[in-house]
Design a protein around this motif. Structure first.
Motif, PDB file in Angstrom:
ATOM      1  N   PRO A  19       0.828  -1.211   0.000  1.00 38.03           N
ATOM      2  CA  PRO A  19       0.000   0.000   0.000  1.00 38.03           C
ATOM      3  C   PRO A  19       0.861   1.261   0.000  1.00 38.03           C
ATOM      4  N   LEU A  20       0.644   2.120  -0.995  1.00 40.02           N
ATOM      5  CA  LEU A  20       1.389   3.366  -1.101  1.00 40.02           C
ATOM      6  C   LEU A  20       0.455   4.539  -0.833  1.00 40.02           C
ATOM      7  N   LEU A  21       0.996   5.560  -0.196  1.00 39.06           N
ATOM      8  CA  LEU A  21       0.219   6.713   0.235  1.00 39.06           C
ATOM      9  C   LEU A  21       0.446   7.884  -0.722  1.00 39.06           C
ATOM     10  N   LEU A  22      -0.590   8.260  -1.442  1.00 37.26           N
ATOM     11  CA  LEU A  22      -0.501   9.410  -2.341  1.00 37.26           C
ATOM     12  C   LEU A  22      -0.522  10.695  -1.519  1.00 37.26           C
ATOM     13  N   GLU A  23      -0.100  11.802  -2.115  1.00 37.08           N
ATOM     14  CA  GLU A  23      -0.039  13.083  -1.400  1.00 37.08           C
ATOM     15  C   GLU A  23      -1.389  13.509  -0.830  1.00 37.08           C
ATOM     16  N   CYS A  24      -2.461  13.101  -1.452  1.00 39.38           N
ATOM     17  CA  CYS A  24      -3.798  13.485  -0.995  1.00 39.38           C
ATOM     18  C   CYS A  24      -4.240  12.698   0.232  1.00 39.38           C
ATOM     19  N   GLY A  25      -3.502  11.627   0.558  1.00 44.12           N
ATOM     20  CA  GLY A  25      -3.852  10.803   1.711  1.00 44.12           C
ATOM     21  C   GLY A  25      -4.554   9.511   1.348  1.00 44.12           C
ATOM     22  N   HIS A  26      -4.910   9.336   0.091  1.00 46.55           N
ATOM     23  CA  HIS A  26      -5.536   8.083  -0.329  1.00 46.55           C
ATOM     24  C   HIS A  26      -4.456   7.027  -0.567  1.00 46.55           C
ATOM     25  N   THR A  27      -4.816   5.771  -0.358  1.00 43.90           N
ATOM     26  CA  THR A  27      -3.881   4.651  -0.473  1.00 43.90           C
ATOM     27  C   THR A  27      -4.310   3.705  -1.572  1.00 43.90           C
ATOM     28  N   TYR A  28      -3.338   3.308  -2.395  1.00 43.59           N
ATOM     29  CA  TYR A  28      -3.570   2.325  -3.454  1.00 43.59           C
ATOM     30  C   TYR A  28      -2.363   1.400  -3.508  1.00 43.59           C
ATOM     31  N   CYS A  29      -2.554   0.230  -4.079  1.00 44.29           N
ATOM     32  CA  CYS A  29      -1.450  -0.728  -4.143  1.00 44.29           C
ATOM     33  C   CYS A  29      -0.398  -0.270  -5.157  1.00 44.29           C
ATOM     34  N   GLU A  30       0.814  -0.710  -4.914  1.00 45.45           N
ATOM     35  CA  GLU A  30       1.947  -0.333  -5.759  1.00 45.45           C
ATOM     36  C   GLU A  30       1.714  -0.734  -7.219  1.00 45.45           C
ATOM     37  N   GLY A  31       1.127  -1.901  -7.435  1.00 48.28           N
ATOM     38  CA  GLY A  31       0.881  -2.366  -8.798  1.00 48.28           C
ATOM     39  C   GLY A  31      -0.054  -1.454  -9.567  1.00 48.28           C
ATOM     40  N   CYS A  32      -1.123  -1.001  -8.907  1.00 48.72           N
ATOM     41  CA  CYS A  32      -2.076  -0.092  -9.563  1.00 48.72           C
ATOM     42  C   CYS A  32      -1.423   1.248  -9.863  1.00 48.72           C
ATOM     43  N   ILE A  33      -0.695   1.776  -8.893  1.00 50.09           N
ATOM     44  CA  ILE A  33      -0.038   3.070  -9.098  1.00 50.09           C
ATOM     45  C   ILE A  33       0.994   2.968 -10.218  1.00 50.09           C
ATOM     46  N   ALA A  34       1.691   1.848 -10.308  1.00 48.81           N
ATOM     47  CA  ALA A  34       2.676   1.653 -11.379  1.00 48.81           C
ATOM     48  C   ALA A  34       1.995   1.668 -12.746  1.00 48.81           C
ATOM     49  N   LYS A  35       0.824   1.051 -12.846  1.00 47.26           N
ATOM     50  CA  LYS A  35       0.075   1.069 -14.117  1.00 47.26           C
ATOM     51  C   LYS A  35      -0.287   2.495 -14.515  1.00 47.26           C
ATOM     52  N   TRP A  36      -0.758   3.283 -13.542  1.00 45.87           N
ATOM     53  CA  TRP A  36      -1.122   4.667 -13.833  1.00 45.87           C
ATOM     54  C   TRP A  36       0.106   5.474 -14.218  1.00 45.87           C
ATOM     55  N   ALA A  37       1.243   5.217 -13.551  1.00 48.18           N
ATOM     56  CA  ALA A  37       2.475   5.964 -13.819  1.00 48.18           C
ATOM     57  C   ALA A  37       2.996   5.695 -15.227  1.00 48.18           C
ATOM     58  N   ARG A  38       2.788   4.476 -15.720  1.00 55.44           N
ATOM     59  CA  ARG A  38       3.226   4.162 -17.092  1.00 55.44           C
ATOM     60  C   ARG A  38       2.510   5.047 -18.106  1.00 55.44           C
ATOM     61  N   VAL A  39       1.273   5.368 -17.829  1.00 52.85           N
ATOM     62  CA  VAL A  39       0.471   6.178 -18.750  1.00 52.85           C
ATOM     63  C   VAL A  39       0.675   7.676 -18.496  1.00 52.85           C
ATOM     64  N   GLN A  40       0.661   8.069 -17.221  1.00 51.51           N
ATOM     65  CA  GLN A  40       0.688   9.489 -16.877  1.00 51.51           C
ATOM     66  C   GLN A  40       2.100  10.073 -16.841  1.00 51.51           C
ATOM     67  N   LYS A  41       3.110   9.233 -16.761  1.00 53.90           N
ATOM     68  CA  LYS A  41       4.538   9.583 -16.857  1.00 53.90           C
ATOM     69  C   LYS A  41       5.114  10.421 -15.707  1.00 53.90           C
ATOM     70  N   THR A  42       4.665  11.653 -15.492  1.00 54.98           N
ATOM     71  CA  THR A  42       5.311  12.550 -14.537  1.00 54.98           C
ATOM     72  C   THR A  42       4.521  12.772 -13.250  1.00 54.98           C
ATOM     73  N   GLN A  43       3.329  12.204 -13.195  1.00 57.49           N
ATOM     74  CA  GLN A  43       2.477  12.364 -12.020  1.00 57.49           C
ATOM     75  C   GLN A  43       1.481  11.211 -11.959  1.00 57.49           C
ATOM     76  N   VAL A  44       0.879  11.058 -10.810  1.00 57.62           N
ATOM     77  CA  VAL A  44      -0.210  10.096 -10.658  1.00 57.62           C
ATOM     78  C   VAL A  44      -1.406  10.875 -10.144  1.00 57.62           C
ATOM     79  N   LEU A  45      -2.508  10.788 -10.864  1.00 60.10           N
ATOM     80  CA  LEU A  45      -3.739  11.436 -10.426  1.00 60.10           C
ATOM     81  C   LEU A  45      -4.551  10.446  -9.612  1.00 60.10           C
ATOM     82  N   CYS A  46      -4.918  10.834  -8.411  1.00 65.04           N
ATOM     83  CA  CYS A  46      -5.714   9.977  -7.545  1.00 65.04           C
ATOM     84  C   CYS A  46      -7.081   9.752  -8.190  1.00 65.04           C
ATOM     85  N   PRO A  47      -7.499   8.503  -8.344  1.00 67.36           N
ATOM     86  CA  PRO A  47      -8.810   8.251  -8.943  1.00 67.36           C
ATOM     87  C   PRO A  47      -9.966   8.657  -8.032  1.00 67.36           C
TER      88      PRO A  47
END
Length: 86
Positions: A19-47
């Motif tokens: 579980p990784l903690l985004l700046e907004c305080g929401h938590t998502y698994c590392e695998g999901c965040i990695a998928k989003w990072a592949r697409v978004q490149k320089t940032q991750v937008l909290c869903p």
């Protein structure tokens, strides 16, 4: 949602479900965040709230710098210990 999916089978290793903690305080698994990072490149937008968490490195490599949710890791660890004692 995350907690339920991680604790559904606590006998399995966490793997990329740390579980990784985004700046907004929401938590998502590392695998999901990695998928989003592949697409978004320089940032991750909290869903949940669309707050941006910048990545220090581009893409998936930047996910390693997002802090783990230490509290939730403790919950998972305790649940794993309890399952082994049964």
């Amino acid at each position: 949602i995350f907690l339920t999916s991680v604790l559904s089978d606590v006998s399995k290793p966490i793997g990329n479900r740390i579980p990784l903690l985004l700046e907004c305080g929401h938590t998502y698994c590392e695998g999901c965040i990695a998928k989003w990072a592949r697409v978004q490149k320089t940032q991750v937008l909290c869903p949940e709230c669309t707050h941006s968490t910048p990545l220090t490195l581009e893409g998936e490599k930047g996910v390693g710098n997002i802090p783990a949710n230490i509290y939730l890791l403790g919950v998972i660890t305790n649940a794993k210990r309890a399952s082994f004692r049964r």
